[in-house]
Design a protein around this motif. Structure first.
Motif: not given
Length: 305
Positions: A118-122
């Motif tokens: 989720t960090i990589a995406m958002f």
């Protein structure tokens, strides 16, 4: 999406499983030792992880988003439970085995894979909301999750269902969260260290249990592929369709959908071992769903663009 982050997380999981597999084959770990490690993880390490995951600062500014994420998490679990109650009836005959498949459909690998993905995406902001989404996990996995694995416990009172370490840790963690209490050092460091053992040791246990099976059996179970398809694609897609008309914020929509697309939680193996149900099916579920998510997570990511 930084696809390398997804691949890296999966590679780490497989290397840890390989360590457990090699340790079993080299007779460093036997079946009894794997059971002992499972018991340690369920009763000590995992409860510590649950408490630490709830050490999140809460203030008035983010309270509204916090409540919205709790509501979305509730919708996700309601949807997952609905699939879990219905889907396994069509391809799993045994009641106890069916319970393992139900557990695998509901509980995914939120912690180890969920946060980096989720960090990589958002972006970094996603870590906080991912942690919020994970809060109900501990309470549910040690109550409804255990009842899924051992439905016979619902027929009579068993203090192990109510007073197990996971429930106690979840209630304590929620109390700390809503009161804003921060665990002081050195106790925080001890609990954090014990909790950080959960993922690596759990994957080692999964690898050791897989080593006890013939290699062909690891890949030939059709039921595992059906379950994985629902776990990785159908449930997150259904959640997306359910939330999209009502959730405008891409962060509040995207994080739950991506977390719903994570592979089976290693807790499935630990609790199946602890409560004497089919830990072989759980081990295969973790292995196959983790392998398949290399293809399915990017598909869900494209859906959110």
């Amino acid at each position: 999406m930084d696809f390398f982050v997804v691949v890296n997380s999966i590679i780490v999981l497989f290397i840890l499983m390989a360590v457990g597999y090699a340790s079993y084959k080299a007779k460093i770990i036997n079946r009894s030792a794997a059971g002992g490690l499972s018991s340690f993880l369920v009763n000590i390490s995992l409860p510590c992880l649950i408490i630490i995951s709830m050490q999140i600062p809460l203030n008035e500014e983010i309270f509204a988003n916090t409540m919205e994420m709790f509501l979305i998490a509730g919708i996700y679990y309601a949807l997952s439970f609905a699939f879990a109650l219905i889907v396994p009836k069509f391809f799993v005959k045994s009641d106890l085995e069916r319970g393992v498949y139900r557990f695998m459909l509901v509980f995914s690998n939120l912690g180890f894979m969920g946060i980096p993905v989720t960090i990589a995406m958002f972006g970094e902001e996603a870590a906080f909301y991912t942690s919020l989404f994970m809060l109900p996990f501990g309470l549910l996995v040690f109550s409804a999750g255990i009842l899924m694995l051992r439905p016979d416990m619902g027929k009579y009172f068993d203090k192990k269902l109510i007073l197990n370490p996971g429930i106690i840790a979840s209630l304590a963690g929620l109390l700390f969260f809503f009161t804003g209490y921060s665990i002081p050092e050195p106790f925080f460091n001890v609990i954090d260290t014990l909790g950080s053992m959960t993922t690596p040791l759990a994957m080692v246990v999964v690898g050791a249990l897989l080593a006890a099976m013939p290699i062909k059996e690891m890949f030939s179970d059709t039921k595992i592929y059906i379950m994985s398809a629902f776990r990785l694609l159908v449930i997150p897609f259904a959640l997306f369709l359910l939330l999209r008309p009502f959730v405008d914020d891409p962060l509040m929509l995207g994080i739950p959908v991506i977390l719903a697309a994570m592979p089976v939680a290693a807790n499935a193996v630990l609790l199946a071992e602890e409560y004497n149900v089919d830990s072989n099916a759980a081990s295969k579920g973790v292995f196959i769903s983790t392998l398949m998510c290399l293809a399915t997570i990017p598909i869900i990511g494209i859906l959110l663009l």
